[in-house]
Scaffold this active site. Structure first.
Site, mmCIF file in Angstrom:
data_model
loop_
_atom_site.group_PDB
_atom_site.id
_atom_site.type_symbol
_atom_site.label_atom_id
_atom_site.label_comp_id
_atom_site.label_asym_id
_atom_site.label_seq_id
_atom_site.Cartn_x
_atom_site.Cartn_y
_atom_site.Cartn_z
ATOM 1 N N ASN A 9 0.863 -1.351 -0.065
ATOM 2 C CA ASN A 9 -0.108 0.001 0.152
ATOM 3 C C ASN A 9 0.881 1.310 0.009
ATOM 4 O O ASN A 9 1.584 1.555 1.002
ATOM 5 C CB ASN A 9 -0.949 -0.015 1.298
ATOM 6 C CG ASN A 9 -1.526 0.976 1.629
ATOM 7 O OD1 ASN A 9 -1.885 2.102 0.335
ATOM 8 N ND2 ASN A 9 -2.447 1.409 2.601
ATOM 9 N N LYS A 11 0.193 4.232 -0.349
ATOM 10 C CA LYS A 11 -0.418 5.578 0.218
ATOM 11 C C LYS A 11 -0.369 6.692 -0.546
ATOM 12 O O LYS A 11 -0.077 6.481 -1.749
ATOM 13 C CB LYS A 11 0.008 5.638 1.641
ATOM 14 C CG LYS A 11 -0.003 4.281 2.559
ATOM 15 C CD LYS A 11 -0.116 4.683 4.023
ATOM 16 C CE LYS A 11 0.021 3.369 4.794
ATOM 17 N NZ LYS A 11 -0.208 3.548 6.136
ATOM 18 N N HIS A 95 -9.800 0.945 4.594
ATOM 19 C CA HIS A 95 -8.348 1.182 5.255
ATOM 20 C C HIS A 95 -8.604 2.423 6.326
ATOM 21 O O HIS A 95 -9.537 3.200 6.253
ATOM 22 C CB HIS A 95 -7.265 1.875 4.223
ATOM 23 C CG HIS A 95 -5.820 1.798 5.061
ATOM 24 N ND1 HIS A 95 -5.673 2.750 6.064
ATOM 25 C CD2 HIS A 95 -4.963 1.009 4.761
ATOM 26 C CE1 HIS A 95 -4.325 2.557 6.378
ATOM 27 N NE2 HIS A 95 -3.963 1.501 5.746
ATOM 28 N N GLU A 97 -6.985 4.695 7.483
ATOM 29 C CA GLU A 97 -6.942 5.820 7.187
ATOM 30 C C GLU A 97 -8.138 6.596 6.594
ATOM 31 O O GLU A 97 -8.368 8.054 6.902
ATOM 32 C CB GLU A 97 -5.589 6.195 6.641
ATOM 33 C CG GLU A 97 -4.259 5.988 7.393
ATOM 34 C CD GLU A 97 -3.142 5.516 6.634
ATOM 35 O OE1 GLU A 97 -2.883 5.361 5.577
ATOM 36 O OE2 GLU A 97 -2.419 4.961 7.436
ATOM 37 N N GLU A 167 -5.703 -5.011 10.513
ATOM 38 C CA GLU A 167 -4.734 -4.210 10.344
ATOM 39 C C GLU A 167 -5.035 -3.264 11.982
ATOM 40 O O GLU A 167 -5.859 -2.211 11.936
ATOM 41 C CB GLU A 167 -4.718 -2.996 9.345
ATOM 42 C CG GLU A 167 -4.455 -3.680 7.984
ATOM 43 C CD GLU A 167 -3.772 -2.677 7.165
ATOM 44 O OE1 GLU A 167 -2.589 -2.601 6.916
ATOM 45 O OE2 GLU A 167 -4.452 -1.547 6.901
ATOM 46 N N GLY A 173 2.245 2.047 10.752
ATOM 47 C CA GLY A 173 3.103 3.184 10.806
ATOM 48 C C GLY A 173 3.773 3.500 11.845
ATOM 49 O O GLY A 173 4.366 4.573 11.980
ATOM 50 N N SER A 213 3.238 -2.147 10.298
ATOM 51 C CA SER A 213 4.402 -2.440 10.786
ATOM 52 C C SER A 213 5.074 -3.472 10.255
ATOM 53 O O SER A 213 6.093 -4.131 10.719
ATOM 54 C CB SER A 213 4.895 -1.787 11.844
ATOM 55 O OG SER A 213 4.585 -0.603 12.413
HETATM 56 P P1 PGA Z 1 2.510 0.295 7.728
HETATM 57 O O1 PGA Z 1 1.129 0.385 6.772
HETATM 58 O O2 PGA Z 1 3.275 -1.157 7.385
HETATM 59 O O3 PGA Z 1 3.426 1.672 7.337
HETATM 60 O O4 PGA Z 1 2.470 0.232 9.294
HETATM 61 C C1 PGA Z 1 0.159 -0.521 6.764
HETATM 62 C C2 PGA Z 1 -1.070 -0.176 6.036
HETATM 63 O O5 PGA Z 1 -1.546 0.964 6.598
HETATM 64 O O6 PGA Z 1 -1.626 -0.970 5.234
#
Ligand code: PGA
Length: 252
Positions: A9, A11, A95, A97, A167, A173, A213
C-alpha cells in the site's frame, strides 16, 4: 491451500517517475516466485504508468480506494470501471486512514465492496481496532462489527474472491507490530465468523492477511502462523529491497 497474498500500500507517496523506478526495481529483485500473489497499490495518478511497467509481469496492480458507482457527478472520485480500465485487479477498501480522516463508514465500505465484486475486482477489506479499543478489551467486538458491516449481504459464493486485512490501528506506521500470536488470535476469530456467515468450506478459502509495521525482520515470524495468509505492507513497500525480502518470506 490458500495462496499467500502480499500487497504493498503505497499510500500518498510516489510521483510517476518514482513509481516507475520503484516497480522496475522490484521486478528486478523479485524474479519469479511460485506460490505467492504479489500486488502493488500505487496512488491513482501512478496507476497507468505502473500498469505499463508491469506488463507481462506476475505482479498484480491494485488501487487504494474507489467509489461504488460506475460513473456520475461525484467530484474527485474514481470508479471501479476506471480502475479496471487502468489495469487494476485489486482494490483496498475501508483502510483505517480512510475511516479516520475521510469519514468512511461500514455502510459505505459495504457499498464499495459490492461494487468491486460486480466489476470483477478483488477487494481487500481492512478492519482493525484502535489502541484504546484494544486496551479496553473491545478488539473482537470492533473487528466483528467492521467485518459484518463490510460484508453485509455478500453471498457465500463471493467469499473466495475477497481478502480480509486485519490491521490494528496502533500498529500502522508506528513500528509497533502486533505479535504473531496477537494477530493469529484475531485471524482465528475472523475465520470463525466467516464460517458462520458463509460456511466452513468458503471460510477456509478466504485469505486473511495482517497489516501494521510489517518489515523484513518480522515477516517470517508472522507467516509462521497458519492463520496468517500474507501481509498488507505500507512503509516497507516503498523500498524495493525491503518489499522484495517480505515477498521472499520464509516459513519458519
Ligand atoms: P505500515 O502500514 O506497514 O506502514 O504500518 C500498513 C498499512 O497502512 O496498510
Amino acid at each position: 491451500m490458500r495462496k499467500p497474498l502480499i500487497a504493498g500500500n503505497w499510500k500518498m507517496y510516489q510521483t510517476t517517475p518514482d513509481a516507475v523506478a520503484l516497480v522496475k526495481g522490484l521486478k528486478g529483485l523479485l524474479g519469479q516466485r511460485e506460490g505467492v500473489e504479489v500486488v502493488v497499490c500505487p496512488p491513482f495518478t501512478a496507476l497507468p504508468v505502473v500498469a505499463e511497467a508491469l506488463k507481462d509481469s506476475w505482479i498484480g496492480l491494485g488501487a487504494q480506494n474507489m467509489h461504488w458507482e460506475k460513473e456520475g457527478a461525484y467530484t474527485g472520485e474514481v470508479s471501479p470501471v476506471m480502475l479496471a480500465d487502468c489495469g487494476c485487479r485489486y482494490v483496498i477498501l475501508g483502510h483505517s486512514e480512510r475511516r479516520q480522516y475521510f469519514g468512511e463508514t461500514d455502510m459505505n465500505v459495504n457499498r464499495k465492496l459490492r461494487a468491486a465484486l460486480e466489476h470483477k475486482l478483488i477487494p481487500i477489506l481492512c478492519i482493525g481496532e484502535t489502541l484504546a479499543e484494544r486496551e479496553g478489551g473491545r478488539t473482537i467486538q470492533v473487528v466483528d462489527g467492521q467485518l459484518q458491516g463490510g460484508l453485509s449481504g455478500i453471498p457465500a459464493g463471493a467469499g473466495a474472491g475477497i481478502a480480509v486485512a486485519y490491521e490494528p490501528i496502533w500498529a500502522i506506521g508506528t513500528g509497533r507490530t502486533a505479535t504473531p500470536e496477537q494477530a493469529a488470535e484475531v485471524h482465528t476469530f475472523i475465520r470463525k465468523r466467516l464460517a458462520e456467515l458463509w460456511g466452513e468450506a468458503m471460510a477456509t478459502a478466504v485469505r486473511i492477511v495482517y497489516g501494521g509495521s510489517v518489515k523484513p525482520d518480522n515477516i517470517d515470524a508472522l507467516m509462521a502462523e497458519p492463520e496468517i495468509d500474507g501481509a498488507l505492507v505500507g512503509g516497507a513497500s516503498l523500498k524495493a529491497d525491503a518489499f522484495a525480502r517480505i515477498v521472499q518470506f520464509e516459513k519458519v
